[in-house]
Design a protein around this motif. Structure first.
Motif, mmCIF file in Angstrom:
data_model
loop_
_atom_site.group_PDB
_atom_site.id
_atom_site.type_symbol
_atom_site.label_atom_id
_atom_site.label_comp_id
_atom_site.label_asym_id
_atom_site.label_seq_id
_atom_site.Cartn_x
_atom_site.Cartn_y
_atom_site.Cartn_z
ATOM 1 N N SER A 145 0.732 -1.218 0.104
ATOM 2 C CA SER A 145 0.121 0.102 0.039
ATOM 3 C C SER A 145 0.789 1.279 -0.042
ATOM 4 O O SER A 145 2.149 1.292 0.462
ATOM 5 C CB SER A 145 -0.932 0.009 1.253
ATOM 6 O OG SER A 145 -1.911 -1.187 1.227
ATOM 7 N N TRP A 146 0.303 2.292 -0.329
ATOM 8 C CA TRP A 146 1.196 3.458 -0.441
ATOM 9 C C TRP A 146 1.424 4.121 0.983
ATOM 10 O O TRP A 146 0.771 3.728 1.835
ATOM 11 C CB TRP A 146 0.132 4.865 -1.168
ATOM 12 C CG TRP A 146 0.997 5.788 -1.687
ATOM 13 C CD1 TRP A 146 1.358 6.959 -1.191
ATOM 14 C CD2 TRP A 146 1.777 5.835 -2.718
ATOM 15 N NE1 TRP A 146 1.888 7.642 -1.923
ATOM 16 C CE2 TRP A 146 2.151 7.084 -3.106
ATOM 17 C CE3 TRP A 146 1.940 4.912 -3.987
ATOM 18 C CZ2 TRP A 146 3.318 7.334 -4.075
ATOM 19 C CZ3 TRP A 146 2.540 5.359 -5.190
ATOM 20 C CH2 TRP A 146 3.172 6.492 -5.076
ATOM 21 N N ALA A 147 2.366 4.525 1.296
ATOM 22 C CA ALA A 147 3.166 5.051 2.601
ATOM 23 C C ALA A 147 1.980 5.949 3.175
ATOM 24 O O ALA A 147 1.503 6.823 2.528
ATOM 25 C CB ALA A 147 4.623 5.467 2.414
ATOM 26 N N ASP A 148 2.036 5.580 4.419
ATOM 27 C CA ASP A 148 0.981 6.554 5.196
ATOM 28 C C ASP A 148 1.733 8.064 5.571
ATOM 29 O O ASP A 148 2.927 8.284 5.429
ATOM 30 C CB ASP A 148 0.833 6.025 6.484
ATOM 31 C CG ASP A 148 -0.001 4.803 6.798
ATOM 32 O OD1 ASP A 148 -0.817 4.611 5.592
ATOM 33 O OD2 ASP A 148 0.233 3.827 7.368
ATOM 34 N N GLY A 149 0.787 9.101 5.347
ATOM 35 C CA GLY A 149 1.238 10.348 5.842
ATOM 36 C C GLY A 149 1.841 11.244 4.706
ATOM 37 O O GLY A 149 2.006 12.486 4.669
ATOM 38 N N VAL A 150 1.472 10.532 3.430
ATOM 39 C CA VAL A 150 1.898 11.457 2.145
ATOM 40 C C VAL A 150 0.862 11.187 1.063
ATOM 41 O O VAL A 150 0.287 10.135 1.102
ATOM 42 C CB VAL A 150 3.361 10.882 1.618
ATOM 43 C CG1 VAL A 150 4.476 11.462 2.696
ATOM 44 C CG2 VAL A 150 3.477 9.545 1.248
ATOM 45 N N PRO A 157 0.487 18.482 -3.701
ATOM 46 C CA PRO A 157 1.594 19.283 -3.164
ATOM 47 C C PRO A 157 2.295 18.329 -1.992
ATOM 48 O O PRO A 157 3.322 18.789 -1.488
ATOM 49 C CB PRO A 157 1.257 20.601 -2.607
ATOM 50 C CG PRO A 157 -0.542 20.574 -2.477
ATOM 51 C CD PRO A 157 -0.884 19.572 -3.553
ATOM 52 N N HIS A 158 1.369 17.414 -1.417
ATOM 53 C CA HIS A 158 1.989 16.666 -0.301
ATOM 54 C C HIS A 158 2.252 15.287 -0.835
ATOM 55 O O HIS A 158 2.352 14.245 -0.082
ATOM 56 C CB HIS A 158 1.013 16.502 0.645
ATOM 57 C CG HIS A 158 0.497 17.972 1.312
ATOM 58 N ND1 HIS A 158 1.291 18.921 1.744
ATOM 59 C CD2 HIS A 158 -0.826 18.374 1.044
ATOM 60 C CE1 HIS A 158 0.686 19.887 2.063
ATOM 61 N NE2 HIS A 158 -0.498 19.791 1.495
ATOM 62 N N PHE A 159 2.793 15.303 -2.119
ATOM 63 C CA PHE A 159 3.135 13.909 -2.840
ATOM 64 C C PHE A 159 4.289 13.545 -2.481
ATOM 65 O O PHE A 159 5.178 14.368 -2.172
ATOM 66 C CB PHE A 159 2.730 13.959 -4.281
ATOM 67 C CG PHE A 159 3.584 12.791 -4.921
ATOM 68 C CD1 PHE A 159 2.724 11.582 -5.151
ATOM 69 C CD2 PHE A 159 4.703 12.834 -5.494
ATOM 70 C CE1 PHE A 159 3.283 10.489 -5.835
ATOM 71 C CE2 PHE A 159 5.258 11.794 -6.197
ATOM 72 C CZ PHE A 159 4.579 10.465 -6.383
ATOM 73 N N ALA A 160 4.553 12.236 -2.321
ATOM 74 C CA ALA A 160 5.807 11.569 -2.083
ATOM 75 C C ALA A 160 5.815 10.117 -2.658
ATOM 76 O O ALA A 160 4.959 9.416 -2.754
ATOM 77 C CB ALA A 160 6.294 11.517 -0.430
ATOM 78 N N TYR A 168 9.599 8.187 0.013
ATOM 79 C CA TYR A 168 10.900 8.739 -0.396
ATOM 80 C C TYR A 168 10.758 9.965 -1.014
ATOM 81 O O TYR A 168 10.042 10.163 -1.812
ATOM 82 C CB TYR A 168 11.761 7.710 -1.055
ATOM 83 C CG TYR A 168 11.879 6.619 -0.191
ATOM 84 C CD1 TYR A 168 13.061 6.203 0.572
ATOM 85 C CD2 TYR A 168 11.204 5.155 -0.629
ATOM 86 C CE1 TYR A 168 13.376 5.313 1.339
ATOM 87 C CE2 TYR A 168 11.507 4.310 0.105
ATOM 88 C CZ TYR A 168 12.403 4.086 1.072
ATOM 89 O OH TYR A 168 12.690 3.047 1.817
ATOM 90 N N PHE A 169 11.766 10.998 -0.722
ATOM 91 C CA PHE A 169 12.172 12.129 -1.677
ATOM 92 C C PHE A 169 13.068 11.425 -2.613
ATOM 93 O O PHE A 169 14.382 11.205 -2.142
ATOM 94 C CB PHE A 169 12.723 13.262 -0.914
ATOM 95 C CG PHE A 169 12.680 14.466 -1.815
ATOM 96 C CD1 PHE A 169 11.701 15.630 -2.122
ATOM 97 C CD2 PHE A 169 13.846 14.595 -2.558
ATOM 98 C CE1 PHE A 169 11.919 16.454 -2.862
ATOM 99 C CE2 PHE A 169 14.009 15.879 -3.516
ATOM 100 C CZ PHE A 169 12.802 16.520 -3.466
ATOM 101 N N ILE A 170 12.971 11.827 -3.893
ATOM 102 C CA ILE A 170 13.978 11.099 -4.674
ATOM 103 C C ILE A 170 14.756 12.577 -5.339
ATOM 104 O O ILE A 170 14.066 13.337 -5.850
ATOM 105 C CB ILE A 170 13.245 10.204 -5.897
ATOM 106 C CG1 ILE A 170 12.626 9.242 -5.204
ATOM 107 C CG2 ILE A 170 14.107 9.812 -7.087
ATOM 108 C CD1 ILE A 170 11.775 8.289 -6.120
ATOM 109 N N VAL A 171 16.080 11.930 -5.621
ATOM 110 C CA VAL A 171 16.984 13.008 -6.219
ATOM 111 C C VAL A 171 17.676 12.429 -7.392
ATOM 112 O O VAL A 171 18.257 11.265 -7.085
ATOM 113 C CB VAL A 171 17.930 13.781 -5.211
ATOM 114 C CG1 VAL A 171 18.691 14.688 -5.734
ATOM 115 C CG2 VAL A 171 17.128 14.163 -3.749
#
Length: 299
Positions: A145-150, A157-160, A168-171
Motif C-alpha cells: 500500500s502507499w506509504a502513510d502520511g503522504v 503538493p503533499h505527494f511523495a 521517499y524524496f527522490i533526487v
C-alpha cells in the motif's frame, strides 16, 4: 551485475583515491569533469561508489545532509547496469525494503543510492524520461500500500513516492545536469526517507539547515536554484529530475488505485483526502523543502 555497499565512516579505501591527477584543491565542477572523463560506466563497482563519495564529500558540495550520511556511513549503495533493464524494478524494490527495515528506529540521516552504468543521458529531458519510466515500473511492481502520511496523487503538493510501503524524496543526478550539485558522473537516484525530515523539524533544526544549504548552493552555482525558489505548494515530483519545468507541467507517473476494505478506491476518496489535508498547513507546501534534494536534501 549489481552490488550493494554499506559505506563505512570515515571512508578509507583504495577506490579512486585523490591522486596528482585529481588533487583535493580542485573545484567541485573540475572534479566532476575529471570523474566524467574516467569512463566509470565500465569501471569496477568500487570505483563507481568512490566516484559518488568524492562528489558528495567535496568541500564545495552544498548538501549538508548528504555529507552527514557519508561521514556516518549511513548510505546503502547499489550499482546496476542499466535503468531500462527489465529486472531492475524487482531488484530495487527488494533492496529498498531491506534498507527500510535496516534503518527502522535509527535516528539521523540515511540515504539509499542507486547508480546505473547507463544509459548516459545527453540532456536533462532524456534523463527525466528515464527516471520517470523507472519509477513507473517500480511502482507497477510494488504490491505494498502507499506509504502513510503522504499524498499518492503525483500532482498533490503533499505527494511523495512510495516504495515497499515507505515514503521517499527522490533526487536524480546525472552528467548532463545544468546544476553542478546534480552533476554526478553516472545516472543516479537517491532515495531519502521522508521520516528523517520530520525528525529534523521536531528537533528544531530544519529551518537553519535549509538556510545554510540554500546559501551554499548559491555560492556554488552563482544563483539560487529556480526550482527551489518557485517551490511552495507544488508537488515535490517537480524536483526529482533536477530539470526546470514550466507552469502546468505534470509528473508522468500513473499511480494505481488501492482498494480499501470495502472495495472502494481509497486514494480517490474525497473524504479521506479532506481528512488528511485538514491537518496539513498548505501554506508550507512540501514540508521537506530544501533538505530533501541532494543525497539527503535537494539542491
Amino acid at each position: 551485475m549489481t552490488t550493494d555497499t554499506r559505506t563505512q565512516a570515515p571512508a578509507e579505501s583504495a577506490m579512486l583515491p585523490a591522486t596528482p591527477d585529481m588533487p583535493e584543491h580542485h573545484s567541485l565542477e573540475t572534479t566532476l569533469e575529471m570523474l566524467a572523463g574516467m569512463d566509470l560506466a565500465h569501471a569496477s563497482e568500487a570505483d563507481v561508489v568512490r566516484g559518488m563519495e568524492l562528489m558528495v564529500t567535496h568541500a564545495e558540495f552544498p548538501c549538508l545532509g548528504a555529507k552527514s550520511v557519508f561521514r556516518r556511513g549511513s548510505v546503502a549503495h547499489v550499482v546496476l547496469d542499466d535503468m531500462a533493464d527489465p529486472d531492475v524494478p524487482a531488484r530495487l524494490l527488494e533492496r529498498l525494503q531491506a534498507f527500510a527495515a535496516e534503518i527502522e528506529g535509527e535516528g539521523g540521516f540515511h540515504s539509499f543510492i542507486a547508480t546505473f552504468r547507463g544509459p548516459l543521458p545527453t540532456s536533462e529531458a532524456a534523463f527525466e524520461s528515464s527516471l520517470f519510466d523507472l519509477l513507473q515500473r517500480l511502482h507497477d511492481a510494488d504490491d505494498e500500500s502507499w506509504a502513510d502520511g503522504v499524498g499518492s496523487d503525483p500532482n498533490d503538493p503533499h505527494f511523495a513516492f512510495s516504495a515497499g510501503g515507505s515514503a521517499y524524496f527522490i533526487v536524480g543526478l546525472h552528467p548532463a545536469a545544468s546544476r553542478v550539485a546534480r552533476r554526478a558522473p553516472l545516472p543516479t537516484l537517491v532515495f531519502n526517507p521522508h521520516e528523517q525530515f520530520e525528525e529534523l523539524r521536531a528537533e528544531g533544526r530544519f529551518d537553519g539547515m535549509r538556510t545554510t544549504i540554500r546559501r551554499r548552493d548559491e555560492d556554488l552555482q552563482g544563483f539560487i536554484n529556480p526550482m527551489v525558489a518557485d517551490h511552495g505548494d507544488s508537488t515535490e515530483a517537480l524536483q526529482y529530475s533536477g530539470r526546470r519545468h514550466a507552469a502546468g507541467w505534470e509528473p508522468p507517473l500513473d499511480v494505481k488505485p488501492a482498494p480499501d476494505a470495502d472495495g472502494l478506491d481509497a486514494k480517490t476518496d474525497a473524504t479521506t483526502d479532506d481528512d488528511i489535508n485538514e491537518h496539513i498547513d498548505t501554506r508550507q507546501g512540501n514540508r521537506n523543502d530544501d533538505l530533501a534534494g541532494c543525497p539527503a536534501q535537494h539542491d
